[in-house]
Every structure is written in structure tokens, then in C-alpha cells.
Design a protein around this motif. Structure first.
Motif, mmCIF file in Angstrom:
data_model
loop_
_atom_site.group_PDB
_atom_site.id
_atom_site.type_symbol
_atom_site.label_atom_id
_atom_site.label_comp_id
_atom_site.label_asym_id
_atom_site.label_seq_id
_atom_site.Cartn_x
_atom_site.Cartn_y
_atom_site.Cartn_z
ATOM 1 N N UNK A 99 58.932 -42.353 -15.424
ATOM 2 C CA UNK A 99 57.320 -43.042 -14.741
ATOM 3 C C UNK A 99 56.575 -41.918 -15.362
ATOM 4 N N UNK A 100 56.540 -40.738 -15.221
ATOM 5 C CA UNK A 100 55.644 -39.709 -15.586
ATOM 6 C C UNK A 100 55.097 -40.415 -17.026
ATOM 7 N N UNK A 101 56.414 -39.817 -17.728
ATOM 8 C CA UNK A 101 56.134 -39.897 -19.387
ATOM 9 C C UNK A 101 55.316 -41.528 -19.209
ATOM 10 N N UNK A 102 55.578 -42.348 -19.242
ATOM 11 C CA UNK A 102 54.569 -43.664 -19.090
ATOM 12 C C UNK A 102 53.490 -43.956 -18.819
ATOM 13 N N UNK A 103 53.391 -43.365 -17.630
ATOM 14 C CA UNK A 103 51.997 -43.160 -17.136
ATOM 15 C C UNK A 103 50.948 -42.302 -17.797
ATOM 16 N N UNK A 110 47.447 -35.757 -26.662
ATOM 17 C CA UNK A 110 49.076 -34.945 -26.999
ATOM 18 C C UNK A 110 50.200 -35.460 -25.436
ATOM 19 N N UNK A 111 51.643 -36.571 -25.696
ATOM 20 C CA UNK A 111 51.346 -35.593 -24.040
ATOM 21 C C UNK A 111 53.960 -35.298 -24.636
ATOM 22 N N UNK A 112 54.355 -33.772 -24.551
ATOM 23 C CA UNK A 112 54.735 -33.648 -24.432
ATOM 24 C C UNK A 112 56.066 -33.665 -22.712
ATOM 25 N N UNK A 113 57.341 -34.066 -23.461
ATOM 26 C CA UNK A 113 58.103 -34.390 -22.196
ATOM 27 C C UNK A 113 59.150 -33.323 -22.713
ATOM 28 N N UNK A 114 58.989 -31.603 -21.712
ATOM 29 C CA UNK A 114 60.585 -31.317 -21.547
ATOM 30 C C UNK A 114 62.117 -31.786 -20.486
ATOM 31 N N UNK A 115 63.062 -32.532 -20.780
ATOM 32 C CA UNK A 115 64.255 -32.600 -20.692
ATOM 33 C C UNK A 115 65.431 -31.711 -21.128
ATOM 34 N N UNK A 116 66.097 -31.297 -20.227
ATOM 35 C CA UNK A 116 67.434 -30.620 -20.252
ATOM 36 C C UNK A 116 68.820 -31.403 -20.328
ATOM 37 N N UNK A 117 68.753 -32.293 -20.033
ATOM 38 C CA UNK A 117 69.354 -33.363 -19.558
ATOM 39 C C UNK A 117 69.518 -34.364 -21.165
ATOM 40 N N UNK A 118 70.929 -34.330 -22.037
ATOM 41 C CA UNK A 118 70.817 -34.482 -23.373
ATOM 42 C C UNK A 118 71.235 -36.065 -22.754
ATOM 43 N N UNK A 119 72.029 -35.943 -21.503
ATOM 44 C CA UNK A 119 72.280 -37.841 -21.666
ATOM 45 C C UNK A 119 71.111 -39.140 -20.777
ATOM 46 N N UNK A 120 70.024 -38.074 -20.316
ATOM 47 C CA UNK A 120 68.534 -38.202 -19.549
ATOM 48 C C UNK A 120 67.790 -38.974 -20.488
ATOM 49 N N UNK A 121 67.923 -38.128 -21.969
ATOM 50 C CA UNK A 121 67.186 -38.462 -23.031
ATOM 51 C C UNK A 121 67.538 -39.751 -23.927
ATOM 52 N N UNK A 142 66.268 -39.709 -8.478
ATOM 53 C CA UNK A 142 65.494 -40.656 -8.310
ATOM 54 C C UNK A 142 65.714 -41.205 -8.748
ATOM 55 N N UNK A 143 64.830 -43.124 -8.621
ATOM 56 C CA UNK A 143 66.104 -44.045 -8.913
ATOM 57 C C UNK A 143 64.479 -44.845 -9.036
ATOM 58 N N UNK A 144 64.018 -46.159 -9.935
ATOM 59 C CA UNK A 144 63.126 -46.880 -10.299
ATOM 60 C C UNK A 144 62.365 -47.963 -9.102
ATOM 61 N N UNK A 145 62.244 -47.475 -8.144
ATOM 62 C CA UNK A 145 61.609 -48.082 -7.163
ATOM 63 C C UNK A 145 60.180 -47.752 -7.164
ATOM 64 N N UNK A 146 59.706 -46.921 -7.276
ATOM 65 C CA UNK A 146 58.531 -47.069 -6.757
ATOM 66 C C UNK A 146 56.948 -46.026 -7.979
ATOM 67 N N UNK A 147 57.061 -45.131 -7.971
ATOM 68 C CA UNK A 147 56.489 -44.085 -9.064
ATOM 69 C C UNK A 147 55.191 -43.656 -8.554
ATOM 70 N N UNK A 148 55.144 -43.827 -7.272
ATOM 71 C CA UNK A 148 53.362 -43.765 -7.263
ATOM 72 C C UNK A 148 53.101 -42.433 -7.505
ATOM 73 N N UNK A 149 54.186 -41.159 -6.392
ATOM 74 C CA UNK A 149 54.144 -40.073 -7.038
ATOM 75 C C UNK A 149 54.232 -39.425 -8.914
ATOM 76 N N UNK A 150 54.685 -40.032 -9.533
ATOM 77 C CA UNK A 150 54.400 -39.430 -10.350
ATOM 78 C C UNK A 150 53.671 -40.098 -10.890
ATOM 79 N N UNK A 151 52.955 -41.219 -10.362
ATOM 80 C CA UNK A 151 51.740 -42.051 -11.528
ATOM 81 C C UNK A 151 50.480 -40.629 -10.627
#
Length: 225
Positions: free
Chosen positions: A76-80, A89-100, A40-49
Motif C-alpha cells: 500500500x505505501x509503495x503504491x501510494x 524517488x521511492x526506495x523500499x527496504x524489505x528484508x524478506x525475499x519471499x515478500x519481494x 497485515x492484509x489487503x483490507x484497507x490501506x488508509x493508514x499506510x496512505x
């Protein structure tokens, strides 16, 4: 002095629990690469919104619903979700420590800084496939933005989330009448059938037009009340 951005510049490269993850900059875009495959990249975000908005709309007038987002990605999903005061409440699950870490202390913080500062937000480092089978928490909505969708997974093990067993786990963490929203890089009639067979109701698909190729989609389904 001008800077040429014709070639991507690697900002960070790490060996994570599921292989190599890379954050790179290509012009103005930030990109996440997993095991050599573009995610993924930061080009759009429409689908995540749309993923987040469609889940909220399907909850009708439920007050202050809570949402579980599977996959932090570029944020994008978190920010929106955090920008909408209707979510309780907004909880996000992420398994990659680097991404966090890239969101908390790195270049991706420019996209998620406000959301991470919101007291409604919680980031959980975990594998979502395991989390949905183990947690005692339940949610009004579950938004999945994992890999490239049910028909094209890059990371080994992610396909289990879209199987009958994985969807049973998704239903397990949803409250009665809760909404499952699944982002996909392409439409998947087969996955719609899997949702029906897993006991979900009101299964439908919303398309998000893209500049080239087949549209992105959001699959929506409701856990019976």
C-alpha cells in the motif's frame, strides 16, 4: 460451482532469514503471516496512505523529495507513493525475499505492478535496522511500516529500530529538516518521548479510526535543520 472462503487458503509458505512467512488468501483478502502471527492484509490501506501523505505534507514545498519506505508489506505505501508525481524517488527496504518475490512474480503483484514499473522505484533487500546505520544515502522522508509498531513487534530485532540507537540511525539517513513517519497499531506516548529524547522536533501523532478497537496512528517527527 461456488467456492467457500470461510477458511484461509495458504498460497505460499517459506522459511525466510527471520523465520517462517506465509501468504494466504481469505476471501478476497491477501494476508501475510510471520512466525504464526498476523502482520497485515489487503483490507484497507488508509493508514499506510496517511503514512506517506503526512510525511509529504510535513515537507512543505520541498521539490521532488525522495522517500525511504521501511517495509514492503502488501504494497500500500509503495503504491501510494509511486502514484504521486511529487515524489522524486521511492526506495523500499524489505528484508524478506519471499515478500519481494510475491510482489514481483506472485499474487501481490496486482497491488504493486505499476509502482514497480515506475523508474523512480527501487526495492532493496536488506534489514532496515542495519541499513540506516550503514548506508551513505540520505532522504527527505523516512516512512516506517515495520512490524506492528514500536510497542508490539512480532519479529525479534525489530524493536531495536524504535530504540534510541535505532532512531539515531533514522536521523542519520534523513536530510536536515527531513521527516520521520512511523506507523503503529496503537498510540504510544512512550515512543513520542523517545523521539524527543533522540533529538527530533515537531513530534506529533495522527490517529486513523478503525472499525473496532483503538485507532491506528502515525507518529511524525522532524530532524532539526
Amino acid at each position: 460451482m461456488s467456492v467457500c472462503y470461510d477458511n484461509p487458503v495458504v498460497l505460499d509458505r517459506r522459511e525466510g532469514p527471520y523465520g517462517e512467512v506465509v501468504l494466504r488468501r481469505h476471501g478476497e483478502l491477501l494476508q501475510i503471516i510471520a512466525n504464526g502471527c498476523f502482520l497485515m492484509d489487503t483490507s484497507d490501506g488508509r493508514s499506510e496512505r496517511l503514512l506517506v501523505d503526512a510525511a509529504l505534507a510535513a515537507l512543505d514545498a520541498r521539490e521532488q523529495p525522495n522517500v525511504l519506505i521501511g517495509g514492503l508489506g502488501v504494497g500500500f505505501s509503495l503504491a501510494h507513493a509511486a502514484a504521486n508525481p511529487r515524489w522524486g524517488a521511492v526506495t523500499v527496504i524489505e528484508r524478506e525475499p519471499a515478500v519481494i518475490d510475491w510482489h514481483r512474480h506472485g499474487p501481490l503483484s496486482e497491488l504493486s505492478r505499476d509502482a514497480l514499473a515506475d523508474p523512480r522505484t527501487e526495492i532493496v533487500e536488506a534489514d532496515l535496522v542495519e541499513y540506516v546505520h550503514e548506508t551513505s544515502d540520505t532522504y527527505d522522508a523516512l516512512c516506517l511500516d515495520i512490524d506492528n509498531g514500536p510497542d508490539w513487534t512480532v519479529t525479534e530485532g525489530n524493536d531495536g529500530l524504535y530504540s534510541a540507537s535505532g532512531l539515531a540511525g533514522c536521523a542519520r539517513v534523513l536530510k536536515p529538516g527531513g521527516v520521520l513517519a512511523v506507523w503503529s497499531a496503537q498510540p504510544s506516548p512512550e515512543f513520542e518521548g523517545t523521539l524527543w529524547n533522540a533529538g527530533f522536533q515537531q513530534v506529533r501523532t495522527e490517529e486513523i479510526p478503525v472499525a473496532r478497537g483503538v485507532p491506528d496512528v502515525v507518529h511524525l517527527a522532524v530532524r532539526p535543520g
